[in-house]
Write an enzyme that holds these catalytic residues in place. Structure first.
Site, PDB file in Angstrom:
ATOM      1  CG  HIS A 285     114.595  42.975  56.226  1.00 59.71           C
ATOM      2  ND1 HIS A 285     114.841  40.987  56.413  1.00 59.71           N
ATOM      3  CD2 HIS A 285     114.031  43.223  57.051  1.00 59.71           C
ATOM      4  CE1 HIS A 285     114.855  41.334  58.057  1.00 59.71           C
ATOM      5  NE2 HIS A 285     114.608  42.419  58.426  1.00 59.71           N
TER       6      HIS A 285
ATOM      7  CG  ASP B  88     116.410  46.061  58.644  1.00 60.49           C
ATOM      8  OD1 ASP B  88     117.372  45.031  58.958  1.00 60.49           O
ATOM      9  OD2 ASP B  88     115.527  45.792  58.660  1.00 60.49           O
TER      10      ASP B  88
ATOM     11  CG  HIS C 169     113.534  49.874  58.941  1.00 59.97           C
ATOM     12  ND1 HIS C 169     113.154  48.519  58.174  1.00 59.97           N
ATOM     13  CD2 HIS C 169     112.658  50.562  59.117  1.00 59.97           C
ATOM     14  CE1 HIS C 169     111.791  49.060  57.802  1.00 59.97           C
ATOM     15  NE2 HIS C 169     111.562  50.516  58.274  1.00 59.97           N
TER      16      HIS C 169
ATOM     17  CD  GLU D 276     112.342  47.272  62.392  1.00 58.01           C
ATOM     18  OE1 GLU D 276     112.460  45.752  61.829  1.00 58.01           O
ATOM     19  OE2 GLU D 276     113.308  47.448  61.268  1.00 58.01           O
TER      20      GLU D 276
END
EC number: 4.1.99.28
Length: 348
Positions: free
Chosen positions: A147, A177, A275, A311
């Site tokens: 992330h 992500d 994600h 997301e």
């Protein structure tokens, strides 16, 4: 040509955080609506956000939860575990305490029926190795989320790659992500803050500075990140900003990463879940800051057939658009790109 093996789509309930925090919808409502609006089939939850008392589960919760998931026509994809070493007010959890904290969440994930558990960067390579026997016993896969501001080049991630290579276990992996691979600041964020009377000169300065950071490449140390935070605060002060306007500057450093999309290939053999971070969909049905075409083609080329959890994180500033509809728009975008990929491959 026979059909391509494509990633599967789903959603994390984190996308609907505003509704949940405002108590407009319950946890059970969100599961039902995700099914009704065809936002699955994959369903991801964040344990501590979704379940009161987590990782302890109320009596009868598991049976009721699984029934609701089945009735919604959804499939469990991943559970987000927290690795908050700063729970004590005066110190950090030591490794034994953090191991116990994570182990409890692994047991709960198994009880709920999730195959994959998202872990966070507080979990070191040593801790991952300590947890591995339990994950193998429970037949769970632990996926380290990459992330922003981290990237595949960050020393923490490189250390995990080395440990994964040493251990050679299919129960260890990564969760990319997409917020780590932006190409520009999200226009919806700039537009929202402009509408809130943040000076245009300040927003333009933030935008230009983000581009400078982007040209410099990913950060690999806390010191580099700290310097970027300071730079954004300096701009906020210079152009007459306040405690509201500074948020986009700090978000620009902490949430909107600079990793090249193609660099995900370095950890692709260990990707167990994705994600699909996004912030907005424009009038052309595109996500202007997250390069979906590049990211999806990379997954297809690698043969990835796991879940992509939509997301939507635009809710941090966007309080007007419907989160359910935002996820539906992203699904339409991804299905369109999958169709283009199949057409290019000659799939009928």
């Amino acid at each position: 040509m026979t059909a391509l093996a494509l990633p599967r789509l789903g959603v994390t309930l984190y996308s609907f955080t505003p509704y949940y925090h405002a108590r407009e919808y319950s946890f059970e409502d969100l599961i039902r609506i995700a099914g009704e609006r065809d936002l699955g089939p994959g369903l991801e939850i964040v344990g501590y956000q979704s379940i009161k008392g987590f990782p302890k589960l109320p009596d009868g919760f598991v049976k009721d939860f699984r029934r609701r998931v089945d009735e919604a026509g959804l499939e469990l994809s991943a559970m987000g575990a927290n690795a908050d070493a700063g729970i004590p007010h005066d110190r950090l959890l030591n490794e034994d305490e953090l191991t116990e904290y994570m182990a409890h969440q692994l047991h709960t994930a198994k009880e709920l029926g999730f195959p994959i558990v998202r872990v966070q960067h507080s979990v070191t390579p040593d801790l991952m190795e300590r947890l591995l026997p339990l994950a193998e016993k429970l037949d769970l896969t632990m996926g380290m989320e990459i992330h922003s501001p981290h990237s595949v080049h960050h020393p923490k991630i490189q250390a995990l790659v080395e440990r994964y290579e040493k251990l050679g276990s299919p129960h260890l992996g990564f969760i990319p992500d997409w917020g780590a691979s932006l190409t520009r600041l999200p226009p919806s964020a700039l537009q929202t803050y402009a509408a809130a009377d943040v000076p245009r000169e300040l927003l333009d300065a933030y935008d230009r500075q983000w581009d400078v950071f982007h040209a410099e490449g990913v950060i690999t140390t806390d010191a580099e990140q700290g310097a970027q935070f300071r730079r954004m605060r300096e701009l906020n002060e210079r152009f007459g900003g306040d405690d509201v306007s500074v948020r986009i500057g700090t978000n620009a450093v902490g949430l909107f990463g600079h990793q090249r999309p193609e660099d995900w290939s370095a950890i692709m053999p260990w990707v167990v879940h994705v994600h699909g971070k996004f912030y907005g969909i424009d009038e052309n049905g595109e996500e202007p800051s997250v390069p979906h075409g590049l990211l999806l083609r990379q997954l297809v080329d690698a043969g990835y057939t796991g879940y992509i959890s939509s997301e939507w994180e635009g809710w941090h500033w966007n309080t007007t658009d419907d989160p359910f509809e935002m996820v539906a728009w992203q699904h339409r975008l991804m299905r369109r790109i999958f169709g283009e990929i199949e057409a290019e491959a000659g799939v009928r």
